[in-house]
Structure formats: C-alpha cells, structure tokens
Enzyme design. Structure first.
Site, PDB file in Angstrom:
ATOM      1  N   LYS A 119       0.866  -1.186   0.000  1.00  0.00           N
ATOM      2  CA  LYS A 119       0.000   0.000   0.000  1.00  0.00           C
ATOM      3  C   LYS A 119       0.898   1.230   0.000  1.00  0.00           C
ATOM      4  O   LYS A 119       1.486   1.590   1.016  1.00  0.00           O
ATOM      5  CB  LYS A 119      -0.927   0.004   1.213  1.00  0.00           C
ATOM      6  CG  LYS A 119      -1.925   1.157   1.217  1.00  0.00           C
ATOM      7  CD  LYS A 119      -2.870   1.057   2.408  1.00  0.00           C
ATOM      8  CE  LYS A 119      -3.863   2.214   2.400  1.00  0.00           C
ATOM      9  NZ  LYS A 119      -3.214   3.528   2.499  1.00  0.00           N
ATOM     10  N   CYS A 411      24.215  33.808  17.183  1.00  0.00           N
ATOM     11  CA  CYS A 411      24.503  32.383  17.032  1.00  0.00           C
ATOM     12  C   CYS A 411      24.710  31.760  18.410  1.00  0.00           C
ATOM     13  O   CYS A 411      25.508  32.266  19.204  1.00  0.00           O
ATOM     14  CB  CYS A 411      25.748  32.176  16.167  1.00  0.00           C
ATOM     15  SG  CYS A 411      26.252  30.442  16.057  1.00  0.00           S
TER      16      CYS A 411
END
Length: 668
Positions: A119, A411
C-alpha cells in the site's frame, strides 16, 4: 525545410529522444553525450515552435512542463475511485476471507486467489489513454470528480505518453499512486531548508504538493514516480483478472510494483503481510500497509460494492509509527551552511521498534505554526529512516508551565551575527569562523559517502576543533601521529590506522571530493555529473554559470550556488591547501582531439586481454565513448569469446567488428 520534411523530422526526433531517455533513465546505458542529447531536444523544440500543429501529442518536450494554468479544471472519473475498507489485525483479514466465501457460496476449504500489493503512501491518480495516447490525467479528488493535472503527470518519466504496443486498446483507464522515493525526498527537503523554504513533513505531502503545482515546470523538477494497480473503464481489450491486468500493462511500459503477487487463500495473505513488514524499512519508498484484492474480475462483479468501498478489497494497515512523549527541551543546532535549526530533546520513546530521543522542528516558522513548546506533550512520527518529527501538540495536556524558544538574536555557538534573508524561513549564522559550522563541514567531508575517512567521527572531530588542531577540512591532512597521541585511549596502532585512512582518502574520485566540499544544492548525483563534465577541480572552479547550466539536470539555482562557492576566497584557499597536502582526486581526463574523438565503441562477449572497465577508460582517454548497446551510431563493436546478440546486431547494421587484438592494434 518544407512542412512534409518538418513532420518527418519531428516524428524521428520524438522517437529518438524517447529512446535515449529510456537508455539514460531505465538502462543506465547512454549512447550519446549530454551535448548531443540537448542538440536533439533543442531542434525538436524549435521545429514544434515553427510548426505547432505538427507537434505530436506524446512529444518528449511535454515532459519538461508546459505553460502555467490559472486553476485546475474538474474531471469526472470514468468509474468511481472508491476508498478501501481498513483492516488492522490478523483476525480482520480472516473475517474478510470468511465474508468473501459466504458471499460467493464457497466452502471453508476452498481457497480464493488474492492479489496482494504494497500500500503506497502517495497520491492516487487516474490516467486515461485513448488509442494508446495519454489523453487525461487527474487526481482522485472525492472519488467521483478529481482535478485535471495532465501536464504535471506528463513530466513523470515513469508514465508513458504513448503505450508501447502496435495494437493499443481504444480506451484504457489506469489507476495508480504517485509517490516520491525516500532518498530524493530527503535531498529535496535538505535543498528546501538550505534555500530557506519550509520542508515537507513527509513524502506523501511532497508528492501531493508537486502534483498540484499550477506551473508544470516546477513539477518537472521533482523526482516523482508512479506504480499503477487497477483498471478503470476499458474498451478494446478484455482482462480476466487483476493478475492478468497487472502482467499485461508492464509490456506497454506502464509501471507496476514488482512486489505485487498473486497468493493462494488467506494464509498466503498473512505470509505476504509479514514479508512486507520485514521489508518495509529496506524499501526505497514509503508503504503503510498491504492491499488485498480478490483476483478474478468475475468474482469481483459478483461481490459488488458498498456505498464507499468495494466488498472485494481491503487495506491491511501496518502498526502506527507514532508515539506520545514529552519535549524536555528545545535546543538550537547550527548546520554546516549556518542554518540554525530548533531540535526537540524528547523523553525517550519507542516508535515502531526504535528508541527516539530527538526530533527536528525544521525552523522557527514551522515551530511557531505548530506552537511547540518546552514541556509539551507531543505526537512523534518516524517514517522509514527519515529523521523523526513532531506532528502534533496535545494542547489539552498543557499545565501552563510550557515555554516557547524565541528566535535567536545571535549564534548560540559562536555569538556571531544572525540573519533572516528575505523570502527565506531559515535563520542563519553568518560568522565565518563559527565552530559549529566547522564541525558539520568536517563531519560531512569525512563521511562515508564523501571522502570516507574511517575513524574520524563526530566526537573525535569535535575534540580536534576544540584543541585547534584543525580549523577546516584541509587541516585534516596536516595531522600527525603526535597530534593523535594527545587523546586518551589513543594507542599507536589506532593512530596509524587513522593516518592510513586519511592518506587513502587523498586518492578518492573527483565526484566524492566535489560532494565532500558541501556546496549548497550539490548532492552525490550532481557531483558525479560535474566530475564527468569538467574532469578536474580547476575546470569546475573556472566554469561560468552558462557552462554549468549546459549540463543536463543542473539548473540556474544549482549553477549559481556552485559559482558562488568558487568566488569565495576562503573556499579557494581551502582548495589550494588540499592540493598542497597531496589530495589528488582520481581523474581520467578525456583527450581533446584524441584518435577516438566522436567515435562510439561497444564491448561484448568474454574479454580476456583487458576488462570492460579498462577498455572503457582506454576509449575515453582518447576522446571516445563506450556505449552499452549497438545502434546505427556505433562505430566499432569489440567482440570477445561467446559474443551474442550485440555481435548479431552489429553485423545486421554493418558496424565494423574488431577482435581484442584488432582493438589493441588500433590503440597503438
């Protein structure tokens, strides 16, 4: 050229280009260069532009996409595309088999033949062929009416635009499932994230989004595939059974899943299901169960249909790949291109046999859209070996102490500037010396699919960076035994093995080095194309965007990314250092003006004086091309012992046949 000559030329070009497409995509045996292919394609497009009324309905130019449409039109299916009833347990399947026998008046001992197939987790479509030509393609929609997406479906290389048969049926309606294989899906999502675009949650969503593009040129860039599984309305051919249909249509070049099988009785279904469960994680595409159908069409007609589903079929679903857990933390992670990704640290949970403790949240926009917070109870999904993802927040379980992770203003690793480029969702660190980016770049460079430096794993790379023994990928080749001996549990033998692994990587193929550099949008396949086209890193670095886009499968976005990479002085310095340290990728440069320039060779039979690879390299070094099959364009066939059909075809076409000694003499 008059119109009659143009019509003949268009017909020949269309046929020839389609033949070369099959050789290239299906058999991996191209007979012509990319430049020669492009010349044929350009000529066909120009002729079709000059004589639009002569363009064939199955023209290969249709595969690159047509003009954008304003909206999709509605198409009524020839017969309804019904849903399937679901089964979740073995008992459900035994009960289904019992129902079939009761309806058909069969005894308990009699076995029904069932067709079982994986399927597919994709998008259901209908293809309508009239007199062998693809006329209409549509999505399933509500089962009665779907959206017409013919132009988009024509871009899928698996779908034949014309049936490969001399006697096509007047009408053939085929149902199938369009899907995106896992490896292209991962690469596609990676490219989207690097471009600052939101990734797709799963391959099915990616396939659906690709099929519903109003501009088919966008669909053409996405590597969709299809497996067909059932007929709709048919006229001009009579199929007796599901297995009859599925064994016939591949001869017309309509693809069928090779795992589809006719099995005897309910035990055959149970065995098939267990087999697919075992194979599930090794398949190159997503499946979420097994479809079971009564094979004979006469029995299907006797069984009939319910309002929403046929009685003669059932979908046996696999156990869910989802689990509920708690988000303990959300941590920003910096990738090799500077993209900062929020990653959920989860309370470890077993998801279909695998312990999951982390899940990507992709980007802040996606995280905010789903409203995922620290402390949330969430549903986690794992699909194949795709990175687990949070698919749902259970808001009703919130206690009020859950917290959001704000978009970082700097950062989290180097403290450098963070930017959000207009039009992108990604948040990026632009710090040139960010250690997190360096870690990811070195990890990528040393990975098995790149330079394959055995023993150089993440923890070890992290230590090397922390001790400032390396700062970029070139520094790997400066490392000494003394450097390695600084580490705990590092013996002399292990240090020697690492140094040997590093030394061995200096002779990797050029394509591996190109991939290892981590150029944005350049994966393994593109790296191989670039290595083949340019032959050396120096040639690639000097290539213009125009030269780059002349390579088949390299588009403007990829070309711009490559050009930008080689404009960076920092990147060029790394390349210079790699060269100084002896990194010398294996390159077989073609000789311009060699004795075999423009000549095509085919090697067949058992070769005794050289291997096929050696022969191919000899030809390519002299500017020639080694093909896998014989055609009118073949110049020489080199025949060893027990040469078969290729030798016969060469003699039929009048192609010059050489012995191994003749070939070696030609090389002198």
């Amino acid at each position: 050229m008059d119109k009659t000559a143009a019509a003949q030329r268009i017909k020949w070009l269309s046929s020839e280009i389609e033949r070369h497409n099959r050789l290239y995509y299906e058999q991996d045996m191209p007979e012509i260069t990319d430049a020669e292919y492009d010349a044929l394609f350009r000529e066909l497009k120009e002729l079709e532009a000059s004589y639009p009324d002569l363009a064939l309905p199955d023209s290969p130019t249709g595969r690159v996409g047509g003009r954008p449409v304003a909206k999709f039109t509605q198409v009524r299916h020839t017969t309804p595309m019904l849903s399937l009833e679901n089964a979740f347990t073995e008992k459900d399947i035994v009960d289904f088999d019992d129902r079939m026998k009761r309806f058909l008046g069969l005894s308990g001992a009699e076995e029904i033949g069932y067709v079982c197939e994986p399927k597919m987790d994709g998008v259901a479509v209908e293809l309508v062929y009239r007199d062998g030509l693809l006329a209409i393609g549509s999505t399933r929609g509500d089962g009665l009416v779907g959206e017409e997406v013919t132009q988009n479906l024509k871009t899928i290389k698996d779908i034949p635009l014309r049936l490969q048969t001399e006697e096509p049926p007047g009408l053939l309606t085929v149902r199938g499932e369009v899907y995106l294989p896992l490896e292209p899906f991962r690469k596609f999502n990676q490219e989207r994230e690097e471009a600052g675009e939101p990734p797709f949650a799963n391959p099915r969503n990616a396939a659906a989004g690709s099929l519903r593009q109003l501009d088919s040129k966008i669909t053409a860039k996405r590597p969709l595939s299809i497996f067909c599984y059932a007929p709709g309305e048919v006229d001009g051919v009579a199929f007796q059974s599901q297995s009859d249909f599925l064994s016939t249509i591949p001869t017309w070049r309509i693809p069928v899943n090779p795992l589809t099988r006719l099995v005897p009785g309910v035990q055959g279904v149970l065995d098939y299901y267990n087999e697919m469960m075992e194979k599930r994680d090794d398949l190159p595409y997503e499946i979420d169960g097994v479809v079971v159908k009564v094979d004979r069409f006469s029995l299907q007609r006797d069984l009939g249909e319910k309002s929403r589903s046929p009685r003669w079929a059932i979908a046996w679903k696999f156990p869910p790949r989802q689990a509920t857990t708690v988000v303990n933390d959300i941590v920003p992670q910096v990738g090799r291109t500077g993209v900062i990704t929020p990653v959920a640290h989860l309370e470890p949970v077993n998801v279909s046999g695998v312990m999951v403790s982390r899940a990507t949240l992709h980007n802040w926009e996606e995280m905010e859209r789903k409203d995922i917070r620290r402390g949330d109870t969430v549903v986690v999904e794992r699909a194949g070996d795709v990175i687990p993802a949070v698919v749902q927040v259970l808001v009703e379980k919130r206690q009020g102490s859950e917290t959001l992770l704000p978009v970082p203003q700097a950062c989290p690793v180097c403290g450098g500037e963070v930017v959000r480029i207009p039009g992108e969702v990604a948040v990026r660190c632009v710090g040139l010396n960010c250690p997190a980016q360096a870690l990811e770049r070195v990890k990528h460079f040393a990975a098995r699919r790149a330079m394959d430096i055995d023993g150089l794993g993440e923890k070890f790379i992290e230590q090397l960076l922390n001790l400032k023994l390396i700062r970029n990928v070139a520094d790997i080749y400066r490392l000494t035994e003394e450097d390695f001996m600084q580490f705990e549990r590092m013996g002399k033998k292990l240090a020697e093995n690492l140094l040997n692994s590093i030394a061995a990587s200096k002779e990797r193929e050029l394509s591996r080095l190109i991939f290892a550099l981590g150029i944005r949008h350049v994966g393994e396949h593109t790296a191989k194309l670039l290595a083949s086209a340019f032959g050396s890193m120096e040639n690639l670095a000097a290539a213009s965007e125009e030269e780059l886009t002349s390579i088949r499968e390299v588009g403007p976005q990829v070309a711009a990314s490559i050009a930008d990479f080689f404009k960076s002085e920092e990147n060029l310095e790394v390349l210079r250092e790699l060269k100084e340290h002896g990194v010398n990728p294996r390159v077989e440069e073609k000789r311009v003006g060699g004795r075999f320039t423009g000549k095509t060779f085919v090697f067949t039979g058992a070769l005794e004086k050289f291997t096929r690879d050696e022969a191919k390299k000899m030809v390519e070094l002299e500017g020639g091309h080694a093909a896998g099959s014989v055609s009118k364009k073949t110049d020489y066939v080199v025949a060893g012992a027990d040469a078969g059909s290729k030798l016969d075809k060469a003699q039929q076409l009048g192609v010059r046949v050489l012995s191994e000694d003749d070939f070696l003499e030609l090389m002198q």
